[in-house]
Design an enzyme around this catalytic site. Sequence first.
Site, PDB file in Angstrom:
ATOM      1  N   HIS A  22     -40.580 -28.849   1.099  1.00 30.15           N
ATOM      2  CA  HIS A  22     -41.003 -30.203   0.764  1.00 30.15           C
ATOM      3  C   HIS A  22     -42.491 -30.212   0.408  1.00 30.15           C
ATOM      4  CE1 HIS A  22     -37.456 -32.369   2.961  1.00 30.15           C
ATOM      5  NE2 HIS A  22     -37.066 -31.502   2.042  1.00 30.15           N
ATOM      6  N   GLU A  27     -45.069 -31.635   1.726  1.00 30.07           N
ATOM      7  CA  GLU A  27     -46.007 -31.424   2.828  1.00 30.07           C
ATOM      8  C   GLU A  27     -46.162 -29.939   3.159  1.00 30.07           C
ATOM      9  OE1 GLU A  27     -43.714 -35.284   3.869  1.00 30.07           O
ATOM     10  OE2 GLU A  27     -43.416 -33.456   2.681  1.00 30.07           O
ATOM     11  N   PRO A  29     -21.057 -50.694 -28.254  1.00 31.59           N
ATOM     12  CA  PRO A  29     -21.146 -52.088 -27.783  1.00 31.59           C
ATOM     13  C   PRO A  29     -20.106 -52.468 -26.735  1.00 31.59           C
ATOM     14  CG  PRO A  29     -20.324 -51.979 -30.048  1.00 31.59           C
ATOM     15  CD  PRO A  29     -20.806 -50.617 -29.711  1.00 31.59           C
TER      16      PRO A  29
END
Length: 368
Positions: free
Chosen positions: A55, A57, A297
Site C-alpha cells: 500500500h 503507506e 441510443p
Amino acid sequence: MTHFSEIDFQHMHHALSLAERGIHSTWPNPRVGCVIAHGTHIVGEGWHRRAGGPHAEVFALRQAGALAKGGTAYVTLEPCSHVGRTGACHQALIEAGVACVIVAHEDPFKQVDGRGIAELRVAGIEVKVGLLNVAARELNRGFLSTVKRQRPWVQLKMGMSLDGRTALNNGSSQWITSARARADVQYWRARSAAILTGSGTVLADNPSLTVREMASAEAIAPLRVILDSQARVPQTARVFDDQAPSLHVMHERHVPQGANGERLLGLPGSQQGLDLHALMTHLSQRGLHDVMVEAGPTLAGNLLRAGLVDELLLYVAPRLLGDLARPLVHLPELEHLTHSLDFTLYDVTQLGQDLRLRLRPDQSTGMV
C-alpha cells in the site's frame, strides 16, 4: 473545525497526485497516495500501484526509514486496519513512530470503516480528517460507489452534433467528432475497469473497445462487456479478440450449461432487455468499480431510465446532421417538462473545434 495549514494543503495535493498514478492499475483496490514530512521537508512518499502489492503507506515508510519518526503522514484514504494480502497500514505507521496522520477521507469498507483512525488515536497519534476530502472522493468515486451502493460508478460516453444527432441512418459509421476528441476518449477508457456496449453497436461498427496505448506496464486493460440478450454477436467480432479480456452477457436461456463464468454471463430479462441492475451488481462483485458505456441510443436510454448513469461524457461537434440522422438516446415521449431528465454541468473543455461536457444527474444518488 479542524485547522489545516498551507503546508498541509501542499503535501495533501502531492499525495493526491501520487494516488492518481495508480488510476490505471489498482482496481479492485482504491487509489491511495501517501507523503511523510517534517514541516516542508518530505522524507518519504509512495502510492498504491496494484492490488496485492504494498500500500501507499508502506512505500512511503520504506523511503523515509528512521526519518519517519516524529513526522506527519498525509494519506488520501484512511489507513487500513486489517490484514489481507498485505499488512495493516495503521500498525506500520504506529511502529514507525509518526506523530500525526492527516487523512483526506475515511474508508467505508466494512473491514476498515473508522477502525484505522481509531487505532492510531489509541496509540497516541494525532489524527486529522477531511483535508481535500472532495478531491480524494472524486479519485475513488467507483470504489466508494461499490461499497455504499453495491454498484459501479457509470459514465455514459456519447458524441453528437449540434442538433443532438449521433450518426446518419444510411449505415455509415463515420466519425462525428475530431481526432482530438477521439484521443480524449482513450484517456477515459484507460481509467475505467470495464467498457460496456450493446450488440447493436458491435454488429454495426465491429469496434475493438481497447485502449490504444496502456499508460504503464502495470496498467490493467479494461474488461469489454458486451450486452447481447439474443446471442446475435459472433465470436469472430473484434470485441472477443485477445487484445483485452471480454465478458459476453446474454439472456440466461441462451447460456450453455457449464459455460465459462469468467467470459460468459447469463442474466434474467424481459422484452425491454436484460436486467441492468443485476448486471451492475455482478460487475461490482467482480471489483469493476468504474464502468464506461459506449453504446447506441437504445442502451443509453435504458440505462438513463433505470437511473444507472452517474455521469454523461458528451462530445459536441460543430455540425448539423438533420432530422433523418439517429437521435442521441431513445427515451419515451414526455407528457410534461417536469418528467425530463435534468443534469448539472460539472466540467466543460474545448478540444479543437469540439466541446467535451461532463454532466451529472440532478436527482442521482451520484457522488458518495
